[in-house]
Design a protein around this motif. Sequence first.
Motif, mmCIF file in Angstrom:
data_model
loop_
_atom_site.group_PDB
_atom_site.id
_atom_site.type_symbol
_atom_site.label_atom_id
_atom_site.label_comp_id
_atom_site.label_asym_id
_atom_site.label_seq_id
_atom_site.Cartn_x
_atom_site.Cartn_y
_atom_site.Cartn_z
ATOM 1 N N HIS A 3 17.196 -20.368 4.283
ATOM 2 C CA HIS A 3 18.121 -20.254 3.157
ATOM 3 C C HIS A 3 18.062 -21.525 2.337
ATOM 4 C CE1 HIS A 3 19.846 -16.653 4.920
ATOM 5 N NE2 HIS A 3 19.931 -17.307 6.072
ATOM 6 N N VAL A 4 18.187 -21.379 1.040
ATOM 7 C CA VAL A 4 18.099 -22.512 0.124
ATOM 8 C C VAL A 4 19.365 -22.563 -0.730
ATOM 9 C CG1 VAL A 4 16.817 -23.551 -1.789
ATOM 10 C CG2 VAL A 4 15.584 -22.353 0.039
ATOM 11 N N LEU A 5 19.940 -23.740 -0.795
ATOM 12 C CA LEU A 5 21.103 -23.923 -1.666
ATOM 13 C C LEU A 5 20.647 -23.935 -3.118
ATOM 14 C CD1 LEU A 5 24.143 -24.646 -2.050
ATOM 15 C CD2 LEU A 5 23.442 -27.066 -1.951
ATOM 16 N N GLY A 6 21.239 -23.080 -3.905
ATOM 17 C CA GLY A 6 20.888 -23.000 -5.318
ATOM 18 C C GLY A 6 21.802 -23.835 -6.193
ATOM 19 N N GLN A 7 21.840 -23.486 -7.447
ATOM 20 C CA GLN A 7 22.644 -24.216 -8.405
ATOM 21 C C GLN A 7 24.086 -24.303 -7.929
ATOM 22 O OE1 GLN A 7 25.250 -23.164 -10.573
ATOM 23 N NE2 GLN A 7 25.322 -25.113 -11.676
ATOM 24 N N ASN A 8 24.682 -25.470 -8.088
ATOM 25 C CA ASN A 8 26.075 -25.636 -7.666
ATOM 26 C C ASN A 8 26.753 -26.662 -8.547
ATOM 27 O OD1 ASN A 8 26.069 -28.430 -6.028
ATOM 28 N ND2 ASN A 8 24.176 -27.294 -5.554
ATOM 29 N N GLN A 9 28.040 -26.581 -8.620
ATOM 30 C CA GLN A 9 28.839 -27.493 -9.431
ATOM 31 C C GLN A 9 30.275 -27.448 -8.924
ATOM 32 O OE1 GLN A 9 28.066 -25.651 -13.211
ATOM 33 N NE2 GLN A 9 29.866 -24.355 -13.110
ATOM 34 N N TYR A 10 31.039 -28.404 -9.342
ATOM 35 C CA TYR A 10 32.459 -28.400 -9.004
ATOM 36 C C TYR A 10 33.204 -29.184 -10.078
ATOM 37 C CZ TYR A 10 32.801 -33.304 -7.603
ATOM 38 O OH TYR A 10 32.850 -34.673 -7.612
ATOM 39 N N GLY A 11 34.503 -29.062 -10.096
ATOM 40 C CA GLY A 11 35.280 -29.797 -11.090
ATOM 41 C C GLY A 11 36.735 -29.385 -11.074
ATOM 42 N N LYS A 12 37.421 -29.666 -12.158
ATOM 43 C CA LYS A 12 38.840 -29.360 -12.303
ATOM 44 C C LYS A 12 39.011 -28.425 -13.492
ATOM 45 C CE LYS A 12 42.775 -30.732 -10.315
ATOM 46 N NZ LYS A 12 42.970 -30.682 -8.851
ATOM 47 N N ALA A 13 39.704 -27.320 -13.260
ATOM 48 C CA ALA A 13 39.869 -26.319 -14.308
ATOM 49 C C ALA A 13 41.289 -26.329 -14.859
ATOM 50 C CB ALA A 13 39.532 -24.926 -13.772
ATOM 51 N N GLU A 14 41.370 -26.135 -16.163
ATOM 52 C CA GLU A 14 42.636 -25.902 -16.870
ATOM 53 C C GLU A 14 43.652 -27.023 -16.677
ATOM 54 O OE1 GLU A 14 44.153 -21.867 -17.028
ATOM 55 O OE2 GLU A 14 42.340 -21.140 -16.060
ATOM 56 N N THR A 15 43.213 -28.235 -16.901
ATOM 57 C CA THR A 15 44.138 -29.368 -16.956
ATOM 58 C C THR A 15 44.803 -29.371 -18.326
ATOM 59 O OG1 THR A 15 42.802 -30.713 -15.441
ATOM 60 C CG2 THR A 15 44.353 -31.881 -16.870
ATOM 61 N N ARG A 16 46.102 -29.202 -18.352
ATOM 62 C CA ARG A 16 46.832 -29.200 -19.619
ATOM 63 C C ARG A 16 47.166 -30.631 -20.018
ATOM 64 N NH1 ARG A 16 49.793 -25.036 -21.544
ATOM 65 N NH2 ARG A 16 50.218 -26.475 -23.273
ATOM 66 N N VAL A 17 46.691 -31.015 -21.172
ATOM 67 C CA VAL A 17 46.942 -32.349 -21.700
ATOM 68 C C VAL A 17 47.606 -32.210 -23.067
ATOM 69 C CG1 VAL A 17 45.946 -34.570 -22.346
ATOM 70 C CG2 VAL A 17 44.864 -33.204 -20.544
ATOM 71 N N VAL A 18 48.786 -32.772 -23.195
ATOM 72 C CA VAL A 18 49.474 -32.820 -24.484
ATOM 73 C C VAL A 18 49.546 -34.280 -24.910
ATOM 74 C CG1 VAL A 18 51.604 -32.338 -25.737
ATOM 75 C CG2 VAL A 18 50.815 -30.751 -23.956
ATOM 76 N N ARG A 19 48.945 -34.594 -26.044
ATOM 77 C CA ARG A 19 48.894 -35.980 -26.544
ATOM 78 C C ARG A 19 49.683 -36.061 -27.843
ATOM 79 N NH1 ARG A 19 48.824 -40.876 -28.216
ATOM 80 N NH2 ARG A 19 47.103 -42.281 -27.670
ATOM 81 N N ILE A 20 50.734 -36.859 -27.832
ATOM 82 C CA ILE A 20 51.562 -37.048 -29.016
ATOM 83 C C ILE A 20 51.266 -38.420 -29.609
ATOM 84 C CG2 ILE A 20 53.915 -37.213 -29.903
ATOM 85 C CD1 ILE A 20 54.786 -35.335 -27.676
ATOM 86 N N THR A 21 50.884 -38.428 -30.862
ATOM 87 C CA THR A 21 50.676 -39.675 -31.593
ATOM 88 C C THR A 21 51.914 -39.935 -32.427
ATOM 89 O OG1 THR A 21 48.288 -39.286 -31.693
ATOM 90 C CG2 THR A 21 49.205 -40.899 -33.228
ATOM 91 N N ARG A 22 52.582 -41.039 -32.134
ATOM 92 C CA ARG A 22 53.857 -41.348 -32.780
ATOM 93 C C ARG A 22 53.622 -42.422 -33.841
ATOM 94 N NH1 ARG A 22 57.964 -39.288 -29.423
ATOM 95 N NH2 ARG A 22 57.129 -38.471 -27.466
ATOM 96 N N SER A 23 53.236 -41.980 -35.035
ATOM 97 C CA SER A 23 53.004 -42.892 -36.160
ATOM 98 C C SER A 23 54.301 -42.996 -36.955
ATOM 99 C CB SER A 23 51.862 -42.376 -37.036
ATOM 100 O OG SER A 23 50.683 -42.235 -36.279
ATOM 101 N N GLY A 24 55.196 -43.856 -36.474
ATOM 102 C CA GLY A 24 56.511 -43.930 -37.087
ATOM 103 C C GLY A 24 57.296 -42.663 -36.790
ATOM 104 N N ALA A 25 58.030 -42.174 -37.777
ATOM 105 C CA ALA A 25 58.858 -40.987 -37.565
ATOM 106 C C ALA A 25 58.034 -39.706 -37.537
ATOM 107 C CB ALA A 25 59.908 -40.891 -38.672
ATOM 108 N N ARG A 26 56.841 -39.736 -38.115
ATOM 109 C CA ARG A 26 56.033 -38.516 -38.229
ATOM 110 C C ARG A 26 55.035 -38.460 -37.075
ATOM 111 N NH1 ARG A 26 55.378 -34.640 -42.064
ATOM 112 N NH2 ARG A 26 53.312 -33.734 -42.422
ATOM 113 N N HIS A 27 55.129 -37.427 -36.276
ATOM 114 C CA HIS A 27 54.306 -37.295 -35.083
ATOM 115 C C HIS A 27 53.164 -36.302 -35.304
ATOM 116 C CE1 HIS A 27 58.027 -38.501 -32.444
ATOM 117 N NE2 HIS A 27 57.655 -39.442 -33.297
ATOM 118 N N GLU A 28 52.108 -36.495 -34.526
ATOM 119 C CA GLU A 28 50.983 -35.557 -34.502
ATOM 120 C C GLU A 28 50.800 -35.086 -33.063
ATOM 121 O OE1 GLU A 28 49.507 -34.653 -37.235
ATOM 122 O OE2 GLU A 28 50.267 -36.201 -38.607
ATOM 123 N N ILE A 29 50.432 -33.813 -32.888
ATOM 124 C CA ILE A 29 50.302 -33.237 -31.552
ATOM 125 C C ILE A 29 48.905 -32.662 -31.360
ATOM 126 C CG2 ILE A 29 50.980 -31.290 -30.080
ATOM 127 C CD1 ILE A 29 53.805 -31.669 -30.931
#
Length: 304
Positions: A3-29
């Motif tokens: 038997h031979v090990l074929g293509q394989n991979q691993y990782g992390k799925a569906e990491t939710r990242v919310v980044r808020i940029t607070r440029s003074g009173a006006r924010h960007e998401i």
Amino acid sequence: MAHVLGQNQYGKAETRVVRITRSGARHEIKDVSVSVALSGDLDAMHLSGSNAHCLPTDSVKNTCYALAKQYGIDSAEGYGIRLARHFVAEVAPIHRARVRIEEYVWDRIRTPRAPARATGAEEADHSFVRRGGEVRTAEVHWDGKALQVVSGLKGLVVMNSTGSEFRGYLKDRYTTLQETDDRVLATEVTARWRHSFTGAEGEAEPGWDTGWAEVRDQLLEAFAETYSHSLQQTLHAMGTRVLDHQPGVAEIRLQLPNRHHFPVDLEPFGLRNENEVFHAADRPYGLIEGTVHREGAVPAIPVE
């Protein structure tokens, strides 16, 4: 047979990242879901159980948060390129990285009390509505004598990136939640409102489309303009706004799940999170429900 090990991979799925940029009173998401798959010199993980070349998937998740803090998220593509290059350059056994990103787009809520911009649009600085996924609903009851019409909407996702606190609440021996005077407030609005229209002979039928659009606007305006001490308070403000502006609406029932956004602890990586990088959790969640009706009216919208 060998038997031979074929293509394989691993990782992390569906990491939710919310980044808020607070440029003074006006924010960007920027709100993204990141799935990373890594491949390279990883055969020993499968064949002998050696983890010497294994970067834990928890570290992959943390990298998504850390790079969002350090460099921001200018675009899904740019963020993905930065992540992919990082893993191949910094983790010796990794030769290839695949990064898939889904971005959830937020539009600013327009409200009459917001400052007018150069374009003439009146847009809130820190109140947003998520684009797509919203559904209009209607429910009609008729028994040959009495007519009841309930309009509604669901899947209306909104966020205030500031202007919300939660403190002064009851605490018992199982309470671990820390008080905060500045939190992200996000929810997915389900609203149903009952019309006073009875369908009696000679009674003018309301403009259903116009009225529905007006109620939606009023829900958004109240959410954006209310400084929130609790989601319950915001619910009441939203319902009250509709009844104040829609004389043909007898009552409105709202369901507001609290879409929690937890600040990510970046201190282990030597970074300070100044209310910028969040993990958006989908469950469990607080569910806030309530009806606002006119004085003397008997509520008739069923609790689902």
